[in-house]
Design a protein around this motif. Sequence first.
Motif, short mmCIF file in Angstrom:
data_model
loop_
_atom_site.label_atom_id
_atom_site.label_comp_id
_atom_site.label_asym_id
_atom_site.label_seq_id
_atom_site.Cartn_x
_atom_site.Cartn_y
_atom_site.Cartn_z
N THR A 120 0.81 -1.21 0.00
CA THR A 120 0.00 0.00 0.00
C THR A 120 0.84 1.26 0.00
O THR A 120 0.32 2.36 -0.20
N GLY A 121 2.13 1.14 0.29
CA GLY A 121 2.98 2.32 0.37
C GLY A 121 2.84 3.08 1.67
O GLY A 121 3.39 4.17 1.81
N ILE A 122 2.12 2.53 2.64
CA ILE A 122 1.92 3.17 3.94
C ILE A 122 2.60 2.33 5.02
O ILE A 122 2.28 1.15 5.18
N GLU A 123 3.55 2.93 5.72
CA GLU A 123 4.13 2.28 6.90
C GLU A 123 3.21 2.49 8.09
O GLU A 123 2.75 3.60 8.33
N VAL A 124 2.96 1.43 8.83
CA VAL A 124 2.03 1.48 9.96
C VAL A 124 2.67 0.82 11.18
O VAL A 124 3.21 -0.28 11.08
N ARG A 156 4.96 6.31 2.17
CA ARG A 156 6.12 6.00 1.33
C ARG A 156 5.71 5.77 -0.13
O ARG A 156 6.49 5.24 -0.91
N SER A 157 4.51 6.16 -0.50
CA SER A 157 4.00 5.82 -1.83
C SER A 157 4.40 6.81 -2.92
O SER A 157 4.22 6.52 -4.10
N GLY A 158 4.92 7.97 -2.54
CA GLY A 158 5.31 8.96 -3.53
C GLY A 158 4.18 9.81 -4.05
O GLY A 158 4.37 10.61 -4.97
N ARG A 159 2.97 9.65 -3.46
CA ARG A 159 1.84 10.48 -3.87
C ARG A 159 1.00 10.85 -2.65
O ARG A 159 1.11 10.24 -1.59
N HIS A 160 0.20 11.87 -2.78
CA HIS A 160 -0.65 12.34 -1.68
C HIS A 160 -1.69 11.27 -1.33
O HIS A 160 -2.28 10.66 -2.22
N THR A 179 -9.54 11.36 10.12
CA THR A 179 -9.11 11.38 8.73
C THR A 179 -7.78 12.12 8.63
O THR A 179 -7.62 13.19 9.23
N VAL A 180 -6.84 11.54 7.88
CA VAL A 180 -5.47 12.05 7.83
C VAL A 180 -5.10 12.35 6.39
O VAL A 180 -5.34 11.54 5.49
N GLU A 181 -4.51 13.53 6.16
CA GLU A 181 -3.93 13.88 4.86
C GLU A 181 -2.42 13.72 4.96
O GLU A 181 -1.77 14.37 5.79
N LEU A 182 -1.85 12.87 4.10
CA LEU A 182 -0.41 12.62 4.15
C LEU A 182 0.24 12.93 2.81
O LEU A 182 -0.04 12.24 1.80
N PRO A 183 1.12 13.91 2.76
CA PRO A 183 1.90 14.13 1.54
C PRO A 183 2.97 13.06 1.41
O PRO A 183 3.20 12.28 2.35
N ASP A 218 -7.83 3.68 2.86
CA ASP A 218 -7.49 4.70 1.89
C ASP A 218 -8.80 5.19 1.28
O ASP A 218 -9.55 4.39 0.68
N LEU A 219 -9.11 6.47 1.43
CA LEU A 219 -10.40 6.98 0.94
C LEU A 219 -10.47 7.00 -0.57
O LEU A 219 -11.55 7.26 -1.13
N GLU A 220 -9.36 6.74 -1.25
CA GLU A 220 -9.36 6.70 -2.71
C GLU A 220 -8.79 5.38 -3.23
O GLU A 220 -8.34 5.30 -4.37
N GLY A 221 -8.77 4.37 -2.37
CA GLY A 221 -8.19 3.10 -2.78
C GLY A 221 -8.60 1.98 -1.84
O GLY A 221 -9.61 2.08 -1.13
N PRO A 222 -7.81 0.91 -1.79
CA PRO A 222 -8.17 -0.26 -0.98
C PRO A 222 -7.93 -0.03 0.51
O PRO A 222 -7.30 0.95 0.92
N VAL A 223 -8.43 -0.95 1.32
CA VAL A 223 -8.15 -0.94 2.76
C VAL A 223 -6.66 -1.14 2.97
O VAL A 223 -6.05 -2.05 2.41
N VAL A 224 -6.07 -0.27 3.79
CA VAL A 224 -4.65 -0.37 4.09
C VAL A 224 -4.40 -1.48 5.11
O VAL A 224 -3.47 -2.28 4.97
N LEU A 225 -5.24 -1.53 6.12
CA LEU A 225 -5.00 -2.47 7.22
C LEU A 225 -6.25 -2.64 8.06
O LEU A 225 -6.98 -1.67 8.29
N HIS A 226 -6.49 -3.84 8.53
CA HIS A 226 -7.54 -4.09 9.53
C HIS A 226 -7.00 -5.12 10.50
O HIS A 226 -6.77 -6.27 10.12
#
Length: 443
Positions: A120-124, A156-160, A179-183, A218-226
């Motif tokens: 997902t490009g997101i470190e958790v 770490r995905s390189g996009r907002h 809700t979190v906005e991550l650059p 991800d509000l514009e993609g798949p579930v990152v983690l559950h």
Amino acid sequence: MTLPDVDDTLRIEERLYFLRKQVDLYRESLYARHDPPDDLIVRLERAETELDRLERRSSEVDPLDLRIGADRWRIYTTSKAAADAVDAKRRTGGAPPAALIAHETGDPPVETGIDPPVDTGIEVVIDRRMAQVPTSIYHLFRAPEHALITCDLTNRSGRHRRLRVTVVLERYSAPAVETVELPPDGSHTVEALPTLFPDLVQRITELTVATVSILIEDLEGPVVLHRTGPIPLLARSTAPLAVLDPATARWTDLSPYLGAFVTPNEPSVMAFLRTVVDQQPNRRLVGYQMTAVEVEEQVKAVFAALKLRGVAYVDSVVAFNPDEGTGAQRVRLPREALADRMANCIDGTVLFASLLEGMTINPALVIVPKHAFVAWETGFKNGNWRYLETTRIGTSTFTEACQNAETSAAFYEPLAARLNDPARFRRWPLSLLRSAHGITPME
């Protein structure tokens, strides 16, 4: 990093074990007498000083407590590198991160999750911040000071990215949502404190294990983690004096929250003031609209009324707590102590304080090692305090009960200052707890 010598650590722990038992015997002797002999005071002071020295030495040998280790409480991490980064950020006082300790002692870091099937490009990194949930006072907590779960997120995905984090104690709470906005390469920590349902909390009469659920979308993609994990819920009548923050291996002082057990407006407490009035020579309870001597007469009337009611000291209750050493105790609410006509030291302290606060006299809860007693301010905001040992209501005179508590206060207040250890003497005025800390009665 130089690891502690195992034999040295065991010797210190063994010495601490026996010294604590000896100190406990001295403390019990002090608390039980209104005129303790001088040699008891001398022995106790020496033992307390040695105990303080060894406890400090133990913390130096084992700064993060290798028996606890943050990894044991970690609910999820995408990688050891992410976990190390979070631990390093939390590190204070030169203490190494828990993951580094595990690595250097030869034990591989424990990761309680697995990498998602899709990158997902997101470190958790998800951590529990309370080893257990103190349900009696949890409703008074505020994040970030008392977060239940923290979610450290790094993009770490390189996009907002726009993420939504939902944390809930299944069945027992409403969801906490952020809700979190991550650059790109941006980081954010979500500090979640889900609100418990009061009607369900009322039914928790013994230690219960609940399930905490963490959903990251991800509000514009798949579930990152559950992920889900177990978490203990302490009984509503349990009052922990401290709670462990597993992520930092530090204890958080919860003794001010005993003020929630002081319930001056509870109907049976208010009704009992009628009995107190009958013990007052002028049959009036007017708080500070009198001299200090007359204020003391009102306090004496409370003592006499409780003696007449037959309230006796019975150290009969045990709180089940999954973490040894937290200092938790089962506490009877004032209405229960009045109905049962028995109280341990904390029961009697919050009962007496409830009656004083109901009379508009400012009480204080005094916490010393493994004991509690009540205090009252002798005049309106004058800063002068008198003390009373509530465990002596059934067996002593008012004067003896005051002497008993004042001896304990006179010993521990200067000792706490000399050792720079506030935990050895804590005096919490109810006026301060209500106004500055926002600690309100639980009923």
